[in-house]
Design an enzyme around this catalytic site. Sequence first.
Site, PDB file in Angstrom:
ATOM      1  N   GLU A 190      53.095  35.320  39.276  1.00  0.00           N
ATOM      2  CA  GLU A 190      51.902  34.488  39.120  1.00  0.00           C
ATOM      3  C   GLU A 190      51.203  35.016  37.887  1.00  0.00           C
ATOM      4  O   GLU A 190      50.785  36.169  37.855  1.00  0.00           O
ATOM      5  CB  GLU A 190      51.023  34.615  40.359  1.00  0.00           C
ATOM      6  CG  GLU A 190      49.879  33.627  40.354  1.00  0.00           C
ATOM      7  CD  GLU A 190      48.654  34.199  41.039  1.00  0.00           C
ATOM      8  OE1 GLU A 190      48.766  34.738  42.143  1.00  0.00           O
ATOM      9  OE2 GLU A 190      47.573  34.128  40.416  1.00  0.00           O
ATOM     10  N   CYS A 235      42.275  34.723  39.538  1.00  0.00           N
ATOM     11  CA  CYS A 235      43.321  33.903  38.912  1.00  0.00           C
ATOM     12  C   CYS A 235      42.893  32.443  38.876  1.00  0.00           C
ATOM     13  O   CYS A 235      43.414  31.661  38.080  1.00  0.00           O
ATOM     14  CB  CYS A 235      44.627  33.959  39.687  1.00  0.00           C
ATOM     15  SG  CYS A 235      44.946  35.484  40.533  1.00  0.00           S
TER      16      CYS A 235
END
Lengths: 500, 500
Positions: B243, B280
């Site tokens: 990720e 994120c």
Amino acid sequence: MVQGYNPRNGQPIGEPVESTSDSAVDELGLAAARALPAWSAWSSAERAEVLDAVADALDAEADLLVATADGETALGVPRLTTELKRTSNQLRLFGEVLREGSYVEATIDSPDPDIIPPRPNLRRILRPLGTVAVFSASNFPFAFSVAGGDTASALAAGCPVIVKAHSAQPGTSRETARVVDAALRASGAPDGVFGIVYGTQAGVRLVRHGEVRAVGFTGSTGGGRALFDLASGRPDPIPFYGELGSVNPAVVLPGAATERPEDIATGFAQSLTMGVGQFCTNPGLLFAPTELVRGLAAAVGATNGGAMLNERMRDTYVSDVDGLDAGELVSLVATGTAPEDGWSVPPKLYTVTLRDFADNLATLTEEHFGPAGIVVTYDDVDALLEVLPRLPGTLTGTVHASAGEHDLAGRVGDVLRTIAGRLVFNGWPTGVAVSWAMHHGGPWPATTNALHTSVGATSIRRWLAPVSYQSWPDELLPAELRDDNPLGIPRRRDGVLGTH
Amino acid sequence: MVQGYNPRNGQPIGEPVESTSDSAVDELGLAAARALPAWSAWSSAERAEVLDAVADALDAEADLLVATADGETALGVPRLTTELKRTSNQLRLFGEVLREGSYVEATIDSPDPDIIPPRPNLRRILRPLGTVAVFSASNFPFAFSVAGGDTASALAAGCPVIVKAHSAQPGTSRETARVVDAALRASGAPDGVFGIVYGTQAGVRLVRHGEVRAVGFTGSTGGGRALFDLASGRPDPIPFYGELGSVNPAVVLPGAATERPEDIATGFAQSLTMGVGQFCTNPGLLFAPTELVRGLAAAVGATNGGAMLNERMRDTYVSDVDGLDAGELVSLVATGTAPEDGWSVPPKLYTVTLRDFADNLATLTEEHFGPAGIVVTYDDVDALLEVLPRLPGTLTGTVHASAGEHDLAGRVGDVLRTIAGRLVFNGWPTGVAVSWAMHHGGPWPATTNALHTSVGATSIRRWLAPVSYQSWPDELLPAELRDDNPLGIPRRRDGVLGTH
């Protein structure tokens, strides 16, 4: 130009097809990208109709397709007729998958403000990934080619498809593409949803194309690795699903060897030489008690070879078996017959002891594409269980056991499942069913990605990616996620599967 | 040695931890491989008990863990207390997943000799892939770290785990590993099922280790790309689930901007600056009508910054915003306050017109990790709809709409779902629920693999690979596949989901 050849005489067959230019590849990619929004907006039921129509169209043109493929492959009319039927049935299986509807994995979580972290109204669904490039295999001119499993599953997923035709089968590819294209157009599928390119350079360009989001491939380890590296090395890496090389070990336990030596010898010889040994699931390594070698040799010696698919494969096979013949690692125990003409080769059987095999494992586990097998003789099952986990990843692993050997078979199975994608009991691996529970895959080098299959209902997953909708208004959700489940499909709600 | 630092004053904190030697990494890999057969043979229900025990152990040591993490991250006790609870709840969610049982996707096809090709008795199940390497993220010292989602899902899948500790958090990592290890041992889990390594070199060696079969990673695009290339470049490529970076675009439609300008400004400023902008899912790009800029600037101007996680991140943020300040692409419209001490930074807000944004899209869609956002002003929704699909892949996409703008919101959603993994309606993306329907992923560069999620029940799939059993004796099958379904789990039989 891409020219087909007749493996039975090595002569050109059919009209050559022009290699696809760079600009034509680029344009096909853009056309596919334009088709994506429309095609992915068709309902699953609507796409199922289209797949059925393509299946019917292939069946309707069976005579022409089979004759063309037989000319370019020498696989024979009976086998090719069956393979085409398998191919149309595969399209129909994906119609079933689409109508059943659980392939989108509709998942609904009710809001819960009290847990940590708090949960909103959350709904998950799988959506098409984008345009898929499909590389045709030569050994299955229908089932793993233009209208094969990769194409069927990607179209089913809602993805446009661009096929790279196999260069040994330009005629079969062109005819199949014509049938597919006509059926898609007649069904009203959007322009650009299906395309085909010819030539190595076009294939490479396809893998690099910005609009291509995933690649399906069946072929050699070398070719697959090169394309995998291209796909992984892109500025935006894309998944590359390659089915590569596999040695498909089979183990004959002592009781089975004693109980039915002839059945085993006949079955093995048939599986090894079927389609001139050009199945991905060809059992190239047989682990058996020494006393079985004589019968196995007799059975393989009685088989007929045939023409291999193309000159390169024939040359590689001949070079492989010449190497085995000249070396001292294995002993030749049987050679079948081969017609004199074209690219024909004879089946060959070798033998080696388990100890010598273990000492030369890397060399002796290289796949020899074609009808060549090695019998590894063992007399100690525990020693065998030490060696089996060292084998490379493989599509299949097989055990032959007597009724009294089930415990032992279980131990062998526990080892084989760490290296193989499919475990066969008292049978041979060359038949690959097309169904919900099939897994046609395995650890590297059997495939580039052990999580996925290129055959069976779940192969559609390769072309789908999840999206979650958070607090999204019900009327804006995909039908599969709306609160009243208008499509009546299986869903998971608050962790429980049902149709709620 | 790996030394932690206190972001509030830049001084060393805690004892340094020794970098793991090459030979120690190798030994951990072998120990994990030895643990695999035993751990993967535990039943799902047994592994669920272990996960619950680890969760309880983390909760029991919350005070120490939170204090240690606060010292190394400056994220604050309230946030870290919540994050640790989320982490233990995540372990418990996987306990639920294991007990429910459908995660193995048990699938049974009855034999049918009459179809083409004939179908044998075929049974498919998912099995653990092997040892998993987990790279800890710095921005979630619990939830995406030693005992975070990657570790929880991999242990749940039956895979041993070796964590690469984040080098900014040696103390938190060591304490967490101690708690996890003790809980695993107390539960009787096999030796080697969990390990931890420290230092960059150890991480690289882990990705190359022959026994490591997959990698989970949360971190920067640069670091993730380098490790992805290592994993893909192995002689036997392994899946790398990274990720990476995400700009998380949010769109405010005109009606929403008119209807609730203050709510939107406050919500955006809070989401942008939460955890010093180090989520994120931080909404780094906001597309809004021009009239909203003044309110957004006021809201961001009123926020407080804080200490970033480490010196490198602080330096990168400062360099990023200095670049924006000095350039002529965007205009600074607000600067929040920042404490003077340590690695503190102020939030910043910039603005640019849609046209200028579109002309400099590559530059202006680079992620600026930290509390900096760009408002892209638009006055024509159709022009906005042309630009949105050109954004890079992202974890989330958000729409704010009034009740009268649902059709328009649907059009924006149709575009956003092609680039984003999660679509948020009238909310902000920074909260990530841990549940069945969560998808925390997206196209490159949001992740290295758009098919998978690092949060939620389905994240377990990353560590599982299918095996099909063909004609296998019932008593040798895994319990999940036996004919009488002794575990009573959901299965698919002949295409139909149920518990049959």
